[in-house]
Design an enzyme around this catalytic site. Structure first.
Site, mmCIF file in Angstrom:
data_model
loop_
_atom_site.group_PDB
_atom_site.id
_atom_site.type_symbol
_atom_site.label_atom_id
_atom_site.label_comp_id
_atom_site.label_asym_id
_atom_site.label_seq_id
_atom_site.Cartn_x
_atom_site.Cartn_y
_atom_site.Cartn_z
ATOM 1 N N HIS A 93 5.070 6.331 -1.168
ATOM 2 C CA HIS A 93 6.029 5.094 -1.275
ATOM 3 C C HIS A 93 5.246 3.709 -0.932
ATOM 4 O O HIS A 93 4.341 3.604 -0.381
ATOM 5 C CB HIS A 93 7.206 5.249 -0.480
ATOM 6 C CG HIS A 93 7.001 4.923 1.109
ATOM 7 N ND1 HIS A 93 6.589 5.986 1.840
ATOM 8 C CD2 HIS A 93 7.030 3.886 2.053
ATOM 9 C CE1 HIS A 93 6.382 5.688 3.291
ATOM 10 N NE2 HIS A 93 6.654 4.404 3.232
ATOM 11 N N HIS A 116 0.834 -1.342 -0.089
ATOM 12 C CA HIS A 116 -0.062 -0.098 -0.117
ATOM 13 C C HIS A 116 0.958 1.270 -0.012
ATOM 14 O O HIS A 116 2.235 1.222 0.139
ATOM 15 C CB HIS A 116 -1.040 0.022 1.153
ATOM 16 C CG HIS A 116 -0.004 -0.153 2.407
ATOM 17 N ND1 HIS A 116 0.427 -1.411 3.054
ATOM 18 C CD2 HIS A 116 0.326 0.888 3.332
ATOM 19 C CE1 HIS A 116 1.304 -0.995 4.229
ATOM 20 N NE2 HIS A 116 0.962 0.507 4.230
#
Lengths: 171, 171
Positions: free
Chosen positions: B115, B34
């Site tokens: 990220h 995620h």
């Protein structure tokens, strides 16, 4: 891609189920505790894209529904699966039947037994021990369900939620 | 209850990330790969209930956005975390800032570095090995993001999706 439609019960019930799943369910880390509405089915992006508005319409016309869990039960001797039995209220059966009669890839291998699996793939001995001990415990839980979740399966067997469908009536 | 807001990238990127996470990320089984938009925050039912329409409004006014991943990067020496770096497009920064300026319990401990974590809590030696080998590999991925997910954390540390918020513009 493989999709499925599930209901996640509220956190207290998930926590209770996980306390058992951690030891007795090899799917523990693949998906949170859930009630399966539609078993895994194969579908391409286009099919799913068309399915979404249908699922939305079904959720829109569904009212939040109460569920009651009064005991643990089992699919033995077919499989050594132990589950929290969700009482099959008319509301949850209606929801299931609406989903089944939608344009989902057909998938009626089993009759609908709403449940939350807490143990599976046990040896016969483990099964007897776990089921015996769970039957001695009181299991009385209730919850309110107000959404279902369309999820897809990753390569490693785990499931990611694609979209949630919140019930529309009475809210 | 602890909540967080994340984006799940599409399945191919999740599968790629998981191939690394399986070996190098102790959170592998707790949540699918995620991009964190809002770090874990504590909120009661009432707060979340009020937050939902705000999140819906933010999603409504957000257009699907492209993301590009061009390299792996690291938070070392602060932590031995390795991640797929998501290029910080204006679109994703705008989304982040809208969420931050909503009535979320304040939580700005870090600046926003979009990220996908693939490795964390490594020993220094492991970190050096893994980061070294990943830097030799070509990492060029792109994806389209059209939703974010409000999730909550269970007792065992894993995350369950509560609700998905599909972007409204251009669709």
């Amino acid at each position: 891609m493989k999709y499925g439609i599930v209901i996640f019960p509220s956190k207290p019930i998930q926590d209770k189920a996980n306390a058992l799943r951690k030891r007795y369910d090899p799917h523990y880390s693949l998906i949170p505790p859930h009630i399966t509405l539609i078993e895994a089915f194969e579908a391409d992006d286009e099919t799913v894209h068309q399915l979404i508005p249908e699922l939305r319409a079904i959720a829109d016309e569904t009212a939040p529904l109460a569920i009651n869990i009064n005991k643990v039960s089992t699919f033995a001797p077919v499989t050594n699966t132990i589950y929290m039995k969700v009482e099959a209220s008319q509301a949850i059966i209606d929801l299931y039947e609406k989903l089944q009669s939608s344009n989902l890839p057909a998938n009626k291998e089993y009759s609908f037994v709403p449940h939350i699996t807490v143990a599976q793939k046990l040896s016969d001995q483990e099964y007897a021990d776990v089921y015996g001990s769970l039957q001695l415990k009181d299991t009385q839980l209730e919850d309110k369900i107000d959404r279902f979740q369309l999820s897809y399966q990753l390569e490693n067997g785990s499931w990611t939620v694609y979209e949630s469908f919140v019930f529309g009536k009475d809210e």
